[in-house]
Design an enzyme around this catalytic site. Structure first.
Site, PDB file in Angstrom:
ATOM      1  N   LYS A  46      -5.426 -47.952 -30.235  1.00 29.98           N
ATOM      2  CA  LYS A  46      -4.695 -47.495 -31.425  1.00 29.98           C
ATOM      3  C   LYS A  46      -4.039 -46.145 -31.141  1.00 29.98           C
ATOM      4  O   LYS A  46      -2.888 -45.910 -31.516  1.00 29.98           O
ATOM      5  CB  LYS A  46      -5.639 -47.425 -32.638  1.00 29.98           C
ATOM      6  CG  LYS A  46      -6.006 -48.819 -33.148  1.00 29.98           C
ATOM      7  CD  LYS A  46      -7.110 -48.860 -34.198  1.00 29.98           C
ATOM      8  CE  LYS A  46      -7.476 -50.326 -34.481  1.00 29.98           C
ATOM      9  NZ  LYS A  46      -8.478 -50.500 -35.531  1.00 29.98           N
ATOM     10  N   GLN A  89     -12.960 -47.191 -38.016  1.00 28.89           N
ATOM     11  CA  GLN A  89     -13.156 -48.369 -37.178  1.00 28.89           C
ATOM     12  C   GLN A  89     -14.449 -49.083 -37.568  1.00 28.89           C
ATOM     13  O   GLN A  89     -15.499 -48.451 -37.695  1.00 28.89           O
ATOM     14  CB  GLN A  89     -13.188 -47.949 -35.696  1.00 28.89           C
ATOM     15  CG  GLN A  89     -13.227 -49.111 -34.721  1.00 28.89           C
ATOM     16  CD  GLN A  89     -11.984 -49.982 -34.749  1.00 28.89           C
ATOM     17  OE1 GLN A  89     -10.882 -49.504 -34.996  1.00 28.89           O
ATOM     18  NE2 GLN A  89     -12.149 -51.267 -34.518  1.00 28.89           N
ATOM     19  N   ASP A 116      -5.366 -49.919 -43.169  1.00 27.30           N
ATOM     20  CA  ASP A 116      -5.992 -51.224 -42.882  1.00 27.30           C
ATOM     21  C   ASP A 116      -5.783 -52.205 -44.035  1.00 27.30           C
ATOM     22  O   ASP A 116      -6.009 -53.400 -43.895  1.00 27.30           O
ATOM     23  CB  ASP A 116      -7.506 -51.053 -42.691  1.00 27.30           C
ATOM     24  CG  ASP A 116      -7.912 -50.815 -41.240  1.00 27.30           C
ATOM     25  OD1 ASP A 116      -7.255 -51.374 -40.347  1.00 27.30           O
ATOM     26  OD2 ASP A 116      -8.897 -50.082 -41.024  1.00 27.30           O
TER      27      ASP A 116
HETATM   28  N1  GUN Z   1     -12.740 -53.725 -36.518  1.00 23.30           N
HETATM   29  C1  GUN Z   1     -12.230 -54.919 -36.121  1.00 23.30           C
HETATM   30  N2  GUN Z   1     -10.982 -55.072 -36.610  1.00 23.30           N
HETATM   31  C2  GUN Z   1     -10.710 -53.970 -37.331  1.00 23.30           C
HETATM   32  C3  GUN Z   1      -9.568 -53.545 -38.073  1.00 23.30           C
HETATM   33  O1  GUN Z   1      -8.547 -54.230 -38.182  1.00 23.30           O
HETATM   34  N3  GUN Z   1      -9.678 -52.324 -38.658  1.00 23.30           N
HETATM   35  C4  GUN Z   1     -10.781 -51.561 -38.564  1.00 23.30           C
HETATM   36  N4  GUN Z   1     -10.780 -50.388 -39.186  1.00 23.30           N
HETATM   37  N5  GUN Z   1     -11.849 -51.924 -37.886  1.00 23.30           N
HETATM   38  C5  GUN Z   1     -11.806 -53.125 -37.268  1.00 23.30           C
END
Ligand code: GUN
Length: 283
Positions: free
Chosen positions: A51, A95, A118
């Site tokens: 990211k 996350q 998200d």
């Molecule tokens: N863990 C797995 N996929 C995601 C996601 O799309 N966003 C976040 N914040 N955590 C994740």
């Protein structure tokens, strides 16, 4: 059969986002994403690094907050409230998964809806279901983007989603409905799954089981989107679709890896730009 290439569509989309970021910077706005990671889950570490790399690639500023495994809910909520109040931060994501002592729901509910890149906050999920979303759930938005770039018409088509997770399956169904598909969402309690999937013009699978979808479940000429990311017996990355069996029967299909995977981060970047624009009242 044609492959829908997620890496190519990511490149194309990154170019657009890079231009959008540049024009925001000309207006004095520096889009900024805050990424929180709690503990040392190795998969989460890889996702967070990816990211941050994507931010760098498109010109978004990124901030990382790495908290220890034993962090309490209150400590994490304090950080989120601080980031909510900081006007220089446009997007916040925590996350997942978080360690078990942390109240995940409280975390997701505390991130300000305006900064919720998200699209996990109940307000944003509600807005999505009303067709009023500004920030979109990243993986389903990535799937829609792939269908659009690949020239797949959605309106009037029969779409079947296998999987009803809050993060992918449910919002995927909503977004396909919003685009005027006729949508069926299947799940672990669905009876006679293949009789339903065989009607699909567009079949999206988001379960997390290798080889769940086989050729006898797919209509000739269907578009198949594989959201699954699994490891097979040999440790190789694979999706939910038995690719070699299914692909010859599809008009278009996404591979794993190199399909939907790259699109999730791509749409996260897009949401961060949208959030920065909205917070600065820029059209
Ligand atoms: N863990 C797995 N996929 C995601 C996601 O799309 N966003 C976040 N914040 N955590 C994740």
């Amino acid at each position: 059969m044609e492959l829908i290439n997620g890496k190519e569509i990511q490149e194309l989309t990154f170019k657009e986002i890079t231009n959008d970021v540049a024009s925001l910077r000309e207006k004095g706005v520096e889009p900024c994403l805050a990424v929180i990671i709690v503990g040392s889950d190795p998969a989460s570490r890889v996702y967070v690094n990816n990211k941050k790399k994507a931010c760098e690639r498109v010109g978004i500023k990124s901030l990382e907050y790495a908290l220890p495994e034993e962090t309490t809910t209150d400590e994490l909520l304090d950080l989120i409230r601080k980031l909510n109040a900081d006007d220089s931060v446009n997007g916040i994501l925590c996350q997942l998964p978080v360690p078990k002592q942390i109240n995940k729901q409280a975390v997701l509910d505390t991130i300000s809806p305006e900064k919720d890149v998200d699209c996990f906050h109940p307000v944003n999920v509600g807005k999505l279901s009303l067709g009023r979303a500004e920030l979109l759930p990243c993986t389903p938005a990535g799937v829609i983007r792939m269908l659009d770039v690949a020239g797949v018409e959605i309106e009037g088509k029969r779409a079947v989603v296998i999987g009803r997770s809050d993060i992918v399956g449910k919002p995927m169904g909503i977004m396909l409905m919003e685009r005027n598909a006729t949508v069926t969402v299947c799940h672990s309690k669905t009876r006679d799954l293949s009789s339903i999937t065989k009607q699909a013009d567009i079949l999206v699978c988001t379960v997390g089981k290798p080889k769940l979808v086989t050729s006898d479940m797919v209509k000739e000429g269907a578009v198949v989107i594989d959201v699954g990311i699994n490891r097979n017996g040999e440790g190789k990355l694979c999706g939910d679709v038995d690719f070699d069996d299914v692909a010859p029967h599809c008009s278009k299909i996404t591979p794993v890896p190199g399909g939907v995977g790259p699109m999730t981060i791509t749409m996260l970047m897009k949401n961060t730009v949208t959030a920065a624009r909205n917070q600065n009242n820029i059209k």
